[in-house]
Design a protein around this motif. Structure first.
Motif, PDB file in Angstrom:
ATOM      1  N   PRO A  99       1.026   6.800   2.034  1.00 42.93           N
ATOM      2  CA  PRO A  99       0.579   7.164   0.623  1.00 42.93           C
ATOM      3  C   PRO A  99       1.107   8.240  -0.037  1.00 42.93           C
ATOM      4  O   PRO A  99       1.133   8.454  -1.036  1.00 42.93           O
ATOM      5  N   GLU A 100       0.755   9.346   0.963  1.00 40.20           N
ATOM      6  CA  GLU A 100       1.120  10.652   0.530  1.00 40.20           C
ATOM      7  C   GLU A 100       3.014  10.867  -0.039  1.00 40.20           C
ATOM      8  O   GLU A 100       3.096  11.568  -1.248  1.00 40.20           O
ATOM      9  N   LEU A 101       3.528  10.119   0.628  1.00 36.71           N
ATOM     10  CA  LEU A 101       5.102   9.965  -0.056  1.00 36.71           C
ATOM     11  C   LEU A 101       5.102   9.309  -1.490  1.00 36.71           C
ATOM     12  O   LEU A 101       5.821   9.678  -2.191  1.00 36.71           O
ATOM     13  N   TRP A 102       4.249   7.976  -1.491  1.00 41.01           N
ATOM     14  CA  TRP A 102       4.352   7.583  -2.678  1.00 41.01           C
ATOM     15  C   TRP A 102       3.557   8.388  -4.066  1.00 41.01           C
ATOM     16  O   TRP A 102       4.086   8.431  -5.102  1.00 41.01           O
ATOM     17  N   ARG A 103       2.624   9.135  -3.629  1.00 41.05           N
ATOM     18  CA  ARG A 103       2.231  10.163  -4.536  1.00 41.05           C
ATOM     19  C   ARG A 103       3.016  11.226  -4.906  1.00 41.05           C
ATOM     20  O   ARG A 103       3.111  11.866  -6.010  1.00 41.05           O
ATOM     21  N   SER A 104       3.709  11.630  -3.702  1.00 42.18           N
ATOM     22  CA  SER A 104       4.815  12.770  -4.125  1.00 42.18           C
ATOM     23  C   SER A 104       5.685  12.324  -5.338  1.00 42.18           C
ATOM     24  O   SER A 104       6.038  12.879  -6.112  1.00 42.18           O
ATOM     25  N   PHE A 105       6.245  10.777  -4.725  1.00 43.58           N
ATOM     26  CA  PHE A 105       7.396  10.250  -5.833  1.00 43.58           C
ATOM     27  C   PHE A 105       6.602  10.260  -7.094  1.00 43.58           C
ATOM     28  O   PHE A 105       7.488  10.345  -8.069  1.00 43.58           O
ATOM     29  N   ALA A 106       5.355   9.617  -7.224  1.00 42.77           N
ATOM     30  CA  ALA A 106       4.904   9.606  -8.588  1.00 42.77           C
ATOM     31  C   ALA A 106       4.827  11.250  -9.347  1.00 42.77           C
ATOM     32  O   ALA A 106       4.832  10.941 -10.542  1.00 42.77           O
ATOM     33  N   GLN A 107       4.486  12.025  -8.657  1.00 45.78           N
ATOM     34  CA  GLN A 107       4.618  13.362  -9.190  1.00 45.78           C
ATOM     35  C   GLN A 107       5.825  14.324  -9.337  1.00 45.78           C
ATOM     36  O   GLN A 107       5.973  15.255  -9.566  1.00 45.78           O
ATOM     37  N   GLY A 108       6.965  13.269  -9.192  1.00 46.51           N
ATOM     38  CA  GLY A 108       8.311  13.755  -9.556  1.00 46.51           C
ATOM     39  C   GLY A 108       9.205  14.231  -8.521  1.00 46.51           C
ATOM     40  O   GLY A 108      10.346  14.712  -8.434  1.00 46.51           O
ATOM     41  N   GLU A 111       2.022   6.154 -13.821  1.00 42.27           N
ATOM     42  CA  GLU A 111       0.640   5.934 -14.339  1.00 42.27           C
ATOM     43  C   GLU A 111      -0.310   5.083 -13.399  1.00 42.27           C
ATOM     44  O   GLU A 111      -1.552   5.463 -13.293  1.00 42.27           O
ATOM     45  N   PHE A 112       0.315   4.347 -12.619  1.00 36.69           N
ATOM     46  CA  PHE A 112      -0.760   3.586 -11.813  1.00 36.69           C
ATOM     47  C   PHE A 112      -0.913   4.364 -10.679  1.00 36.69           C
ATOM     48  O   PHE A 112      -2.358   4.328 -10.258  1.00 36.69           O
ATOM     49  N   GLU A 113      -0.329   5.461 -10.200  1.00 38.12           N
ATOM     50  CA  GLU A 113      -0.756   6.261  -9.162  1.00 38.12           C
ATOM     51  C   GLU A 113      -1.904   7.093  -9.474  1.00 38.12           C
ATOM     52  O   GLU A 113      -2.793   7.646  -8.449  1.00 38.12           O
ATOM     53  N   LYS A 114      -2.225   7.500 -10.624  1.00 41.18           N
ATOM     54  CA  LYS A 114      -3.232   8.187 -10.944  1.00 41.18           C
ATOM     55  C   LYS A 114      -4.521   7.703 -10.663  1.00 41.18           C
ATOM     56  O   LYS A 114      -5.614   8.220 -10.534  1.00 41.18           O
ATOM     57  N   ASN A 115      -4.530   6.139 -10.793  1.00 42.34           N
ATOM     58  CA  ASN A 115      -5.945   5.385 -10.823  1.00 42.34           C
ATOM     59  C   ASN A 115      -5.946   4.664  -9.250  1.00 42.34           C
ATOM     60  O   ASN A 115      -7.104   4.121  -9.062  1.00 42.34           O
ATOM     61  N   GLU A 156      -4.799   1.156  -2.033  1.00 41.44           N
ATOM     62  CA  GLU A 156      -4.156   0.271  -3.084  1.00 41.44           C
ATOM     63  C   GLU A 156      -2.430   0.541  -3.248  1.00 41.44           C
ATOM     64  O   GLU A 156      -1.579  -0.454  -3.520  1.00 41.44           O
ATOM     65  N   LEU A 157      -2.052   1.781  -2.986  1.00 43.74           N
ATOM     66  CA  LEU A 157      -0.915   2.226  -2.904  1.00 43.74           C
ATOM     67  C   LEU A 157       0.049   1.429  -1.793  1.00 43.74           C
ATOM     68  O   LEU A 157       0.913   0.851  -1.884  1.00 43.74           O
ATOM     69  N   VAL A 158      -0.788   1.228  -0.504  1.00 45.03           N
ATOM     70  CA  VAL A 158      -0.181   0.570   0.405  1.00 45.03           C
ATOM     71  C   VAL A 158       0.000  -0.851  -0.055  1.00 45.03           C
ATOM     72  O   VAL A 158       1.104  -1.535   0.549  1.00 45.03           O
ATOM     73  N   ASP A 159      -0.850  -1.295  -0.563  1.00 36.85           N
ATOM     74  CA  ASP A 159      -0.898  -2.939  -1.136  1.00 36.85           C
ATOM     75  C   ASP A 159       0.483  -3.102  -1.907  1.00 36.85           C
ATOM     76  O   ASP A 159       0.977  -4.041  -1.803  1.00 36.85           O
ATOM     77  N   LEU A 160       0.499  -2.099  -2.912  1.00 36.92           N
ATOM     78  CA  LEU A 160       1.639  -2.332  -3.842  1.00 36.92           C
ATOM     79  C   LEU A 160       2.985  -2.153  -3.003  1.00 36.92           C
ATOM     80  O   LEU A 160       3.968  -2.871  -3.391  1.00 36.92           O
ATOM     81  N   ALA A 161       3.121  -1.342  -2.217  1.00 38.21           N
ATOM     82  CA  ALA A 161       4.293  -1.231  -1.578  1.00 38.21           C
ATOM     83  C   ALA A 161       4.829  -2.399  -0.753  1.00 38.21           C
ATOM     84  O   ALA A 161       5.889  -2.497  -0.318  1.00 38.21           O
ATOM     85  N   ASP A 162       3.807  -3.290  -0.668  1.00 41.12           N
ATOM     86  CA  ASP A 162       4.275  -4.545  -0.070  1.00 41.12           C
ATOM     87  C   ASP A 162       4.449  -5.805  -0.759  1.00 41.12           C
ATOM     88  O   ASP A 162       4.826  -6.822  -0.485  1.00 41.12           O
TER      89      ASP A 162
END
Length: 329
Positions: free
Chosen positions: A239-248, A296-300, A305-311
């Protein structure tokens, strides 16, 4: 592409030409041998017994017989080669037909399933009325909004206002995280009521609807190449990688998000992007839309939930196009 039987016929004609030359050479050798023996007999002594006559006949006809036996053998060998070539062509034709019969129905069946699902979705959306689902008005932890709701200063021109000046979208319950993730997975089959319900709710949200339509476009284009998200098994990213992507963050720092390793799908997608400008534009539009919406999704969203979305199918399409477009390099 020539028919399989053309090549053997052409080879038979060429073989017939070779036989004519061989027979001509054999005939010439036979004539030369007969002339040479006749010259020898005419130049030699005239007397001789029966044994001499027999030996003379053997000397004349045995070499000639050997020559024509060789010609007959050569003809048989060439006939066998031509027959082997015809059999090889027939086997290749039957093998190609068998492979086509095995692959084509599978592809057509998947395309028909997608078409039926799309028609069902259109029917559901067309019959949608102003009735609100009871679950949308019930307070629950599961109703956590998927996207951050922007503050409104005034009513936009494209947003209809009600009697007291409240935009219609403000009266609609925000799309929940669970509904957002379920919509990005798309309905599993025409009987997937929960999937169609989530898809209908997602299409009512203008921001999410843009991502849904962009994803539907690229998934349809990929299906034309025989690439289906259910067949891809991406490596899971933290999930940390997805958050890093969301933060640019971009490049190798988030390379773990490009979990699609199927070489065939990557090669087919890259080739279609190079050759088809419509496919390329749809892919880039999808990547931009996914980037903006996911931020926008990553903020909430929680880590789970990030893992579920990735699938979901949409996230897998993002991984595939992201690798081809060099997002993770």
């Amino acid at each position: 592409m020539p028919e399989p039987h053309d090549s053997p016929n052409g080879g038979a004609a060429e073989t017939g030409a070779r036989f004519s030359r061989v027979e001509a050479v054999a005939a010439a050798l036979s004539v030369i041998w007969v002339v040479a023996v006749a010259a020898y007999l005419l130049a030699g002594p005239g007397e001789g017994g029966t044994l001499d006559l027999v030996m003379t006949l053997v000397m004349v006809f045995l070499p000639i017989a050997l020559i024509w036996i060789g010609v007959t053998t050569l003809r048989s060998v060439q006939d066998l080669r031509a027959e082997a070539a015809r059999l090889q062509a027939s086997v290749e034709t039957m093998r190609a037909a068998w492979v086509q019969s095995q692959v084509q129905p599978s592809v057509e069946q998947k395309l028909q399933e997608i078409e039926r699902a799309a028609k069902t979705a259109e029917t559901v959306l067309a019959t949608f009325t102003s009735r609100r689902d009871a679950s949308l008005v019930q307070a629950s932890a599961d109703r956590k909004a998927a996207l951050v709701v922007p503050s409104r200063v005034g009513v936009g021109e494209d947003q209809p206002a009600l009697a007291l000046g409240t935009p219609a979208e403000d009266l609609r319950a925000p799309l929940s995280v669970a509904e957002f993730i379920r919509a990005l997975q798309f309905p599993e089959n025409p009987d997937d009521r929960d999937g169609f319900r989530a898809l209908r709710l997602a299409l009512e949200d203008r921001t999410v609807a843009k991502l849904i339509r962009a994803a539907q476009d690229v998934l349809t284009l990929l299906a034309q190449e025989g690439i289906y998200m259910d067949d891809l098994k991406p490596e899971r990213a933290r999930p940390e990688l997805w958050r890093s992507f969301a933060q640019g963050e971009r490049g190798r720092a988030i390379s773990g998000l490009g979990g699609i390793r199927d070489r065939s799908s990557l090669a087919l997608t890259a080739g279609r992007m190079r050759e088809d400008p419509i496919f390329r534009d749809a892919a880039h539009h999808f990547l931009r839309t996914f980037d903006k919406t996911f931020t926008e999704f990553e903020k909430n969203a929680s880590d789970a939930e990030l893992v579920d979305l990735a699938d979901t199918r949409t996230a897998r399409a993002f991984m595939l196009f992201g690798r081809v477009a060099g997002v993770f390099e």
